[in-house]
Design an enzyme around this catalytic site. Structure first.
Site, mmCIF file in Angstrom:
data_model
loop_
_atom_site.group_PDB
_atom_site.id
_atom_site.type_symbol
_atom_site.label_atom_id
_atom_site.label_comp_id
_atom_site.label_asym_id
_atom_site.label_seq_id
_atom_site.Cartn_x
_atom_site.Cartn_y
_atom_site.Cartn_z
ATOM 1 N N LYS A 194 50.297 30.471 45.742
ATOM 2 C CA LYS A 194 50.992 30.544 44.452
ATOM 3 C C LYS A 194 52.435 30.981 44.686
ATOM 4 C CE LYS A 194 50.183 32.923 39.968
ATOM 5 N NZ LYS A 194 49.233 33.858 39.308
ATOM 6 N N SER A 238 47.472 32.203 35.046
ATOM 7 C CA SER A 238 48.748 31.720 35.541
ATOM 8 C C SER A 238 48.641 31.034 36.903
ATOM 9 C CB SER A 238 49.743 32.881 35.623
ATOM 10 O OG SER A 238 49.343 33.814 36.617
ATOM 11 N N SER A 249 43.956 35.546 35.720
ATOM 12 C CA SER A 249 44.750 34.410 36.173
ATOM 13 C C SER A 249 44.226 33.665 37.394
ATOM 14 C CB SER A 249 46.187 34.858 36.455
ATOM 15 O OG SER A 249 46.813 35.243 35.257
#
Length: 529
Positions: free
Chosen positions: A120, A197, A221
């Protein structure tokens, strides 16, 4: 790959790099094993193929780069991969050369050696910008790796690239959107997001753009994106995995983990990334697994396991509720002891009552501590960050999620961590909730709590319409239990709703029950195959 702003076009690992990769693709097609076969392999199968010489790391990395090029970059693609590591193929070839040099030396490779992964874009990685999806950090290139990234590299894994995310890991209703990466789409339905996210990480694994991807989970997330993409996501016991070298949201709740295709793969990655780190105090003094978490999963069973089905989080979507009932029936048939319970109502409102106020207090000081350690030329505090962001977005009027921009403006006037409410939450409320839930589980002799990871299916993409979307409640309430208590939770696919939408279910154990949670999830996963 999506188009980045013009001022980024000369950066390594962005537009120019992707153009070079595109022209190199035909040379990669010479792999002896078909690319379709390569990208379908799980981690144990990849390990066996690499060790036997049936597959080289260069062939593996090339297959995934080609997959990114063909699936992620075109118009209408998943838009999961924000940037590719330009050195990935070179690193894979170096690993292969080392393997050839060691032939006959009985070298034993680490489980993830020679295997690529995505991270990420809030993880520090040397040589690649760590943007957090924000234009204000688009040229911020760390000089050191995040602890877990370094740990994987030290074991021979290869960083393939960075994934898109909700900007600075906060969605504000635009799940999986960032100013740098655009909108990540759900690989199973382009009208829906991959939630947030860690949307890019989940979408990438689901779309077979990498064998696994790293993500972060503050209030859901990792687990929410995994749930809506049919993948496996786990939030381990707090302190098992270091958060050092990652753009923070709220260190009381921030956790690092992986998104994988199977529970077995999840355990393999967790074994590789967990460990004590002097850069993260939460990891110190942790009681760690005595044997690898990946051992014994193949024979794990639900027989005799006492599973508490939590009824507080039902009623959001009839298909999700039906899938929960089906899962419970399957577990009962497999020999699990099913008990139905309702948790105290306080566990239904953890976001507004606990995690929200803690996050509001922590974001600015912790984000500024991260900014202060960046190389010269980067913003040093939130005010400098906002000045740069406002210049690049016309004071939030273009390019940025307006909710995310408003939230950052509010953070400029946020309360600090010396406020009485914050101190009370951390010193009294959170420990009490943790103790009471642990006592409840111990008294009931529950091996795990069970509930739908989300009460509804994947959210609709901002600006699009999908009349089939039904959500009658706050979908994320159950996901707040794990970050509040620090207890481990794993999400596993339970089936597919109308619109080709995956639905995940969760198992939550007590602190330190990571191995047990993985075993229960592995046994459940086999029921659904």
């Amino acid at each position: 790959m999506h188009t980045l702003p013009a001022f980024l076009s000369s950066r390594p690992a962005c537009n120019a790099l992707m153009l070079a990769l595109a022209t190199a693709l035909p040379a990669w097609a010479a792999a002896a094993m078909p690319a379709e076969r390569i990208i379908a392999m799980g981690l144990p199968e990849l390990r066996a193929a690499l060790d036997s010489g049936a597959l080289t790391s260069a062939e593996l990395v090339a297959a995934y780069l080609q997959r990114i090029e063909s699936v992620d970059r075109p118009a209408g693609g998943t838009r999961a991969v924000l940037a590719v590591n330009g050195a990935a193929l070179e690193q894979a070839r170096a690993w292969d050369a080392q393997q050839r040099a060691q032939q006959g030396a009985a070298a034993r490779n680490a489980p993830l050696a020679g295997i690529p992964f995505l991270a990420k874009d809030n993880f520090d990685a040397v040589g690649m910008p760590n943007t957090g999806g924000s234009l204000a950090l688009a040229q911020s290139v760390p000089t050191t790796n995040a602890f877990v990234v370094q740990r994987l590299l030290d074991q021979g894994a290869i960083l393939l690239g960075k994934t898109n995310l909700s900007e600075l890991a906060a969605s504000y209703g635009w799940y999986g959107y960032s100013a740098v990466g655009g909108q990540t789409l759900n690989p199973f339905n382009p009208l829906r997001t991959a939630d947030g996210s860690s949307s890019g990480s989940a979408a990438a694994v689901a779309a077979k753009l990498a064998p696994f991807a790293l993500g972060t989970d503050t209030t859901g997330s990792i687990r929410a994106p995994a749930s809506v993409t049919g993948t496996v996501g786990m939030r381990a016991t707090m302190g098992l995995v270091s958060r050092a070298g990652i753009i923070p949201m709220s260190l009381t709740a921030d956790a690092v983990g992986a998104i994988t295709r199977s529970v077995q793969d999840q355990a393999i990655v967790l074994d590789a990334i967990q460990g004590e780190d002097k850069g993260d105090a939460s990891t110190k003094g942790m009681v760690r697994p005595q044997q690898p978490l990946a051992t014994g999963l193949a024979t794990a069973t639900l027989a005799g396991k006492r599973i508490a089905v939590v009824e507080n989080f039902e009623g959001g979507n009839p298909e999700v509720d039906a899938m929960q009932r089906s899962a419970v029936a399957a577990m009962e048939k497999a020999g699990a002891q099913i008990v139905r319970i309702r948790l105290p109502k306080v566990y239904e409102t953890l976001q507004p009552a606990v995690l929200g106020p803690i996050g509001l207090a922590e974001f600015r000081p912790q984000f500024e501590a991260y900014l202060a350690g960046l190389p010269a030329g980067q913003p040093r505090d939130l005010r400098e960050f906002m000045v740069r962001l406002e210049a690049l977005t016309d004071k939030g009027r273009r390019g940025i999620n307006p909710g995310r921009y408003k939230g950052l403006q509010e953070n400029l006037d946020t309360r600090t961590t010396d406020g009485p409410e914050y101190i009370h939450l951390l010193s009294v409320v959170v420990p009490t909730l943790r103790r009471e839930l642990g006592e409840l589980m111990a008294a009931g002799r529950y091996d795990a709590l069970f509930y739908p990871t989300l009460a509804c299916t994947a959210p609709v993409v901002p600006g699009k319409a999908d009349p089939s979307f039904v959500c009658k409640t706050y979908a994320y309430a159950a996901g707040k239990i794990s970050p509040t208590t620090g207890f481990p939770e794993i999400t596993v696919n339970a089936g597919t709703a109308a619109g080709n939408l995956p639905v995940g279910v969760s198992f939550l154990g007590r602190a330190g029950d990571d191995a047990k949670v993985l075993e229960i999830a592995a046994a459940f996963e086999r029921l659904k195959q």
